[in-house]
Design a protein around this motif. Structure first.
Motif, mmCIF file in Angstrom:
data_model
loop_
_atom_site.group_PDB
_atom_site.id
_atom_site.type_symbol
_atom_site.label_atom_id
_atom_site.label_comp_id
_atom_site.label_asym_id
_atom_site.label_seq_id
_atom_site.Cartn_x
_atom_site.Cartn_y
_atom_site.Cartn_z
ATOM 1 N N SER A 1 0.827 -1.202 0.000
ATOM 2 C CA SER A 1 0.000 0.000 0.000
ATOM 3 C C SER A 1 0.862 1.252 0.000
ATOM 4 O O SER A 1 2.004 1.245 0.466
ATOM 5 N N LYS A 2 0.306 2.323 -0.556
ATOM 6 C CA LYS A 2 1.021 3.580 -0.618
ATOM 7 C C LYS A 2 1.362 4.089 0.783
ATOM 8 O O LYS A 2 2.459 4.584 1.024
ATOM 9 N N SER A 3 0.444 3.951 1.711
ATOM 10 C CA SER A 3 0.696 4.449 3.063
ATOM 11 C C SER A 3 1.820 3.669 3.736
ATOM 12 O O SER A 3 2.645 4.229 4.456
ATOM 13 N N LEU A 4 1.846 2.375 3.474
ATOM 14 C CA LEU A 4 2.900 1.552 4.054
ATOM 15 C C LEU A 4 4.268 1.986 3.515
ATOM 16 O O LEU A 4 5.220 2.181 4.269
ATOM 17 N N LEU A 5 4.353 2.161 2.224
ATOM 18 C CA LEU A 5 5.631 2.549 1.626
ATOM 19 C C LEU A 5 6.026 3.967 2.019
ATOM 20 O O LEU A 5 7.213 4.290 2.080
ATOM 21 N N SER A 6 5.048 4.812 2.262
ATOM 22 C CA SER A 6 5.331 6.216 2.563
ATOM 23 C C SER A 6 5.767 6.441 4.000
ATOM 24 O O SER A 6 6.583 7.319 4.264
ATOM 25 N N PHE A 7 5.242 5.646 4.929
ATOM 26 C CA PHE A 7 5.414 5.986 6.340
ATOM 27 C C PHE A 7 6.086 4.914 7.184
ATOM 28 O O PHE A 7 6.229 5.087 8.386
ATOM 29 N N THR A 8 6.511 3.850 6.569
ATOM 30 C CA THR A 8 7.044 2.729 7.335
ATOM 31 C C THR A 8 8.395 2.301 6.794
ATOM 32 O O THR A 8 8.622 2.358 5.587
ATOM 33 N N VAL A 9 9.267 1.899 7.690
ATOM 34 C CA VAL A 9 10.525 1.304 7.248
ATOM 35 C C VAL A 9 10.200 -0.061 6.656
ATOM 36 O O VAL A 9 9.573 -0.904 7.306
ATOM 37 N N ARG B 1 11.718 6.040 5.679
ATOM 38 C CA ARG B 1 10.915 7.086 5.050
ATOM 39 C C ARG B 1 11.806 8.153 4.434
ATOM 40 O O ARG B 1 11.480 8.730 3.401
ATOM 41 N N GLY B 2 12.938 8.432 5.100
ATOM 42 C CA GLY B 2 13.833 9.480 4.630
ATOM 43 C C GLY B 2 14.892 8.976 3.682
ATOM 44 O O GLY B 2 15.908 9.621 3.477
ATOM 45 N N GLU B 3 14.637 7.818 3.091
ATOM 46 C CA GLU B 3 15.554 7.199 2.128
ATOM 47 C C GLU B 3 16.852 6.719 2.768
ATOM 48 O O GLU B 3 17.845 6.505 2.074
ATOM 49 N N GLY B 4 16.857 6.605 4.099
ATOM 50 C CA GLY B 4 17.991 5.948 4.720
ATOM 51 C C GLY B 4 17.960 4.476 4.362
ATOM 52 O O GLY B 4 16.902 3.840 4.400
ATOM 53 N N ILE B 5 19.101 3.947 3.995
ATOM 54 C CA ILE B 5 19.166 2.576 3.504
ATOM 55 C C ILE B 5 20.227 1.806 4.272
ATOM 56 O O ILE B 5 21.294 2.343 4.584
ATOM 57 N N ASP B 6 19.913 0.553 4.537
ATOM 58 C CA ASP B 6 20.859 -0.310 5.238
ATOM 59 C C ASP B 6 20.875 -1.664 4.560
ATOM 60 O O ASP B 6 19.822 -2.161 4.131
ATOM 61 N N TYR B 7 22.049 -2.264 4.469
ATOM 62 C CA TYR B 7 22.210 -3.579 3.844
ATOM 63 C C TYR B 7 22.932 -4.530 4.780
ATOM 64 O O TYR B 7 23.822 -4.125 5.534
ATOM 65 N N ALA B 8 22.556 -5.784 4.694
ATOM 66 C CA ALA B 8 23.333 -6.808 5.369
ATOM 67 C C ALA B 8 24.697 -6.898 4.698
ATOM 68 O O ALA B 8 24.824 -6.657 3.488
ATOM 69 N N ASP B 9 25.709 -7.227 5.460
ATOM 70 C CA ASP B 9 27.071 -7.257 4.918
ATOM 71 C C ASP B 9 27.190 -8.183 3.712
ATOM 72 O O ASP B 9 27.953 -7.902 2.783
ATOM 73 N N PHE B 10 26.441 -9.264 3.709
ATOM 74 C CA PHE B 10 26.613 -10.255 2.648
ATOM 75 C C PHE B 10 26.010 -9.810 1.313
ATOM 76 O O PHE B 10 26.181 -10.495 0.309
ATOM 77 N N ARG C 1 26.210 -5.294 -3.940
ATOM 78 C CA ARG C 1 25.598 -6.136 -4.975
ATOM 79 C C ARG C 1 24.099 -5.883 -5.116
ATOM 80 O O ARG C 1 23.559 -5.957 -6.219
ATOM 81 N N PHE C 2 23.427 -5.615 -4.023
ATOM 82 C CA PHE C 2 21.975 -5.416 -4.019
ATOM 83 C C PHE C 2 21.651 -3.942 -3.784
ATOM 84 O O PHE C 2 22.374 -3.241 -3.069
ATOM 85 N N THR C 3 20.535 -3.512 -4.372
ATOM 86 C CA THR C 3 20.059 -2.151 -4.180
ATOM 87 C C THR C 3 18.562 -2.170 -3.890
ATOM 88 O O THR C 3 17.789 -2.708 -4.690
ATOM 89 N N ILE C 4 18.180 -1.573 -2.769
ATOM 90 C CA ILE C 4 16.771 -1.470 -2.418
ATOM 91 C C ILE C 4 16.262 -0.086 -2.808
ATOM 92 O O ILE C 4 16.980 0.909 -2.688
ATOM 93 N N SER C 5 15.047 -0.043 -3.293
ATOM 94 C CA SER C 5 14.448 1.236 -3.668
ATOM 95 C C SER C 5 12.938 1.100 -3.609
ATOM 96 O O SER C 5 12.411 -0.005 -3.442
ATOM 97 N N ARG C 6 12.256 2.223 -3.758
ATOM 98 C CA ARG C 6 10.797 2.161 -3.771
ATOM 99 C C ARG C 6 10.237 3.239 -4.672
ATOM 100 O O ARG C 6 10.846 4.289 -4.844
ATOM 101 N N ASP C 7 9.105 2.944 -5.251
ATOM 102 C CA ASP C 7 8.383 3.884 -6.085
ATOM 103 C C ASP C 7 6.994 4.009 -5.468
ATOM 104 O O ASP C 7 6.136 3.148 -5.688
ATOM 105 N N ILE C 8 6.791 5.071 -4.700
ATOM 106 C CA ILE C 8 5.530 5.218 -3.985
ATOM 107 C C ILE C 8 4.372 5.402 -4.957
ATOM 108 O O ILE C 8 3.274 4.905 -4.734
ATOM 109 N N ALA C 9 4.621 6.087 -6.058
ATOM 110 C CA ALA C 9 3.569 6.296 -7.053
ATOM 111 C C ALA C 9 3.075 4.971 -7.629
ATOM 112 O O ALA C 9 1.912 4.846 -8.014
#
Length: 113
Positions: free
Chosen positions: A23-31, A51-60, A64-72
């Motif tokens: 859901s849009k609300s989930l992506l907008s307001f939740t880690v 929410r503020g585009e802070g990103i964290d990855y597991a060391d492994f 190699r991996f990139t997380i992102s989101r498109d709220i629209a």
């Protein structure tokens, strides 16, 4: 409701992009995060995005991996490059770092030659 897609069979070194419809609300307001569970292992957090585009990855998966989101588009993504056999698992999305929602069906990623 969380619906993951985009998995498949890929050779080592290959790439896949996973999608998670939420859901849009989930992506907008939740880690939000991507998790994975390999056969015989516990589910583990792979990456998360705040929410503020802070990103964290597991060391492994760093580098190699990139997380992102498109709220629209109501979608969370996981771009996976340089895949290794040890990345083989079922991948899920959920809130992070604690998964508070009912798990979706996940999407199977198999890395094999």
């Amino acid at each position: 409701q969380l619906v993951e897609s985009g998995g498949g069979l890929v050779q080592p070194g290959g790439s896949l992009r996973l999608s998670c419809a939420a859901s849009k609300s989930l992506l907008s307001f939740t880690v939000m995060g991507w998790y994975r569970q390999a056969p015989g292992k516990e589910r583990e957090l792979v990456a998360s995005i705040t929410r503020g585009e802070g990103i964290d990855y597991a060391d492994f998966v760093k580098g190699r991996f990139t997380i992102s989101r498109d709220i629209a588009k109501n979608t969370l993504y996981l771009q996976m490059n340089s895949l290794k056999s040890e990345d083989t698992a079922v991948y899920y999305c959920n809130t992070a770092p604690i998964a508070r929602l009912i798990w979706g069906q996940g999407t199977q990623v198999t890395v094999s030659s």
